[in-house]
Design a protein around this motif. Structure first.
Motif, PDB file in Angstrom:
ATOM      1  N   ARG A 140       0.706  -0.367  -8.584  1.00 44.06           N
ATOM      2  CA  ARG A 140       1.858  -0.997  -9.229  1.00 44.06           C
ATOM      3  C   ARG A 140       1.711  -0.955 -10.754  1.00 44.06           C
ATOM      4  N   GLU A 165      -1.299  -5.535   0.486  1.00 40.72           N
ATOM      5  CA  GLU A 165      -1.381  -4.519  -0.561  1.00 40.72           C
ATOM      6  C   GLU A 165      -2.220  -3.318  -0.135  1.00 40.72           C
ATOM      7  N   SER A 172      -4.709   4.766  -8.948  1.00 36.57           N
ATOM      8  CA  SER A 172      -3.373   4.386  -9.421  1.00 36.57           C
ATOM      9  C   SER A 172      -2.943   5.256 -10.597  1.00 36.57           C
ATOM     10  N   GLY A 209       7.811  -1.982  -1.747  1.00 39.42           N
ATOM     11  CA  GLY A 209       7.020  -3.197  -1.662  1.00 39.42           C
ATOM     12  C   GLY A 209       6.111  -3.178  -0.446  1.00 39.42           C
ATOM     13  N   GLY A 224       2.960  -4.771 -14.022  1.00 37.08           N
ATOM     14  CA  GLY A 224       3.185  -4.030 -12.782  1.00 37.08           C
ATOM     15  C   GLY A 224       2.590  -4.718 -11.571  1.00 37.08           C
ATOM     16  N   SER A 266       4.076  -7.778  -9.632  1.00 39.17           N
ATOM     17  CA  SER A 266       5.167  -7.624  -8.667  1.00 39.17           C
ATOM     18  C   SER A 266       4.734  -7.985  -7.249  1.00 39.17           C
ATOM     19  N   TRP A 267       3.434  -7.822  -6.927  1.00 32.46           N
ATOM     20  CA  TRP A 267       3.013  -8.230  -5.574  1.00 32.46           C
ATOM     21  C   TRP A 267       3.155  -9.741  -5.415  1.00 32.46           C
ATOM     22  N   THR A 298       0.106   0.004   0.244  1.00 32.86           N
ATOM     23  CA  THR A 298       0.761   0.767  -0.835  1.00 32.86           C
ATOM     24  C   THR A 298       0.407   2.248  -0.680  1.00 32.86           C
ATOM     25  N   ILE A 304       9.077   0.088  -9.647  1.00 36.62           N
ATOM     26  CA  ILE A 304       8.053   0.300  -8.624  1.00 36.62           C
ATOM     27  C   ILE A 304       8.699   0.589  -7.275  1.00 36.62           C
ATOM     28  N   HIS A 305       9.780  -0.126  -6.974  1.00 43.77           N
ATOM     29  CA  HIS A 305      10.433   0.054  -5.673  1.00 43.77           C
ATOM     30  C   HIS A 305      11.192   1.378  -5.576  1.00 43.77           C
ATOM     31  N   SER A 325       9.671  -4.397 -11.214  1.00 40.23           N
ATOM     32  CA  SER A 325       9.673  -4.341  -9.752  1.00 40.23           C
ATOM     33  C   SER A 325      10.645  -3.286  -9.244  1.00 40.23           C
TER      34      SER A 325
END
Length: 320
Positions: free
Chosen positions: A54, A43, A84, A21, A155, A158-159, A46, A15-16, A12
């Motif tokens: 993610r 989502e 992605s 987020g 990945g 994380s949502w 993103t 990703i951040h 996470s």
């Protein structure tokens, strides 16, 4: 596919570093519509307009670190997975080739190309495109990136971590199922956090491979994946995903294309957010089960907003 909470926290954070987020909101008009307290995880906000980015970031970064794709990577997609990988490939310097079925979303194809990936159209559906991508991987020495992989599940999970921490305790969480990375991640997060939230899978009635598999107790392929919700259009279940889904969901709800279209319209009128078919499917399932969920606290991932304008106009608004 198992990962620890520490591994998820680390993923996470990575990703951040790319985006902060996505929000979750309880929308009053959705509550009036469904009779439930509805928390939507956006989502669709993103950098690629869908949750898949993610997993792509985690997977491609790991490939780059391990130098496992020296000639580049290749994969198959109906759109969001390809975006992605293209997004992450550009970030980490990995050339990306994406195979999509013929007649795929014009706008998703354009987005994949705009992110720097080479795009190839082949086959009648996702599964045919996947076979071609695997053939090209062997022919050209490319790394084949599957649509279901531990890195991807880690990945995209994380949502769910963000949602469970942002929202009050959820009685139920409806999650769309394409190949299964999102729902498998949600199941793992729920279990890691020791929550009792009921997780309900959602599939298209025209592409019910996992629903049929759950009923049969084993993976079952379908002959067709017939739905305008391209993120749900999968004929062949992934055995590893099926095992996690079988053990982690209470059931799988199937929704018609008309119900999905109605949910897209509901998202637009109630939240002014545009959902693609797969992104609206959880709301369609909740609307179908409105009486059973009245008065409960329910989570819905709006997993993506990448719907072609022509499809939105003709199939969604045209059916209003």
């Amino acid at each position: 596919m198992m990962f620890t909470l520490d591994e998820l926290e680390t993923a996470s954070l990575r990703i951040h570093e790319v985006f902060a987020g996505t929000p979750a909101y309880a929308w009053p008009l959705l509550a009036e519509r469904t009779g439930a307290e509805v928390w939507v995880k956006h989502e669709n906000l993103t950098p690629t307009g869908a949750f898949k980015v993610r997993g792509g970031l985690i997977h491609v970064e790991q490939l780059a670190r391990d130098k496992r794709a020296p000639n580049g990577l290749i994969s198959a997609t109906r759109g969001n997975h390809g975006q992605s990988l293209a997004f992450a490939g550009r970030r980490f310097g990995v050339p990306v080739t994406i195979v999509v079925p013929e007649g795929n979303s014009v706008e998703k194809n354009a987005a994949i190309r705009a992110l720097g990936a080479k795009l190839i159209e082949h086959g009648a559906d996702f599964d045919a495109a996947k076979i071609e991508a695997m053939r090209l991987a062997q022919l050209h020495g490319l790394h084949f990136a599957p649509s279901f992989h531990r890195d991807l599940v880690l990945g995209v999970a994380s949502w769910a971590l963000e949602l469970f921490r942002l929202a009050p305790k959820l009685d139920a969480l409806y999650v769309p199922i394409g190949l299964g990375s999102s729902i498998c991640g949600a199941i793992r997060v729920r279990d890691l956090l020791g929550l009792s939230t009921e997780i309900i899978g959602v599939q298209s009635a025209g592409a019910p491979a996992y629903a049929r598999s759950l009923a049969a107790g084993r993976p079952v392929e379908t002959e067709r994946a017939d739905t305008f919700a391209d993120g749900l259009a999968v004929r062949i279940p992934d055995p590893a995903a099926f095992a996690i889904i079988r053990d982690g969901v209470s059931r799988i709800v199937t929704v018609s294309d008309d119900e999905i279209a109605a949910a897209i319209r509901a998202y637009w009128t109630d939240t002014h957010q545009l959902a693609e078919g797969a992104g609206a499917a959880p709301l369609a399932a909740l609307m179908q089960e409105r009486d059973a969920k009245a008065g409960r606290c329910v989570g819905l991932p709006l997993s993506g907003g990448n719907i072609d304008l022509a499809l939105f106009r003709d199939r969604v608004l045209g059916g209003a």
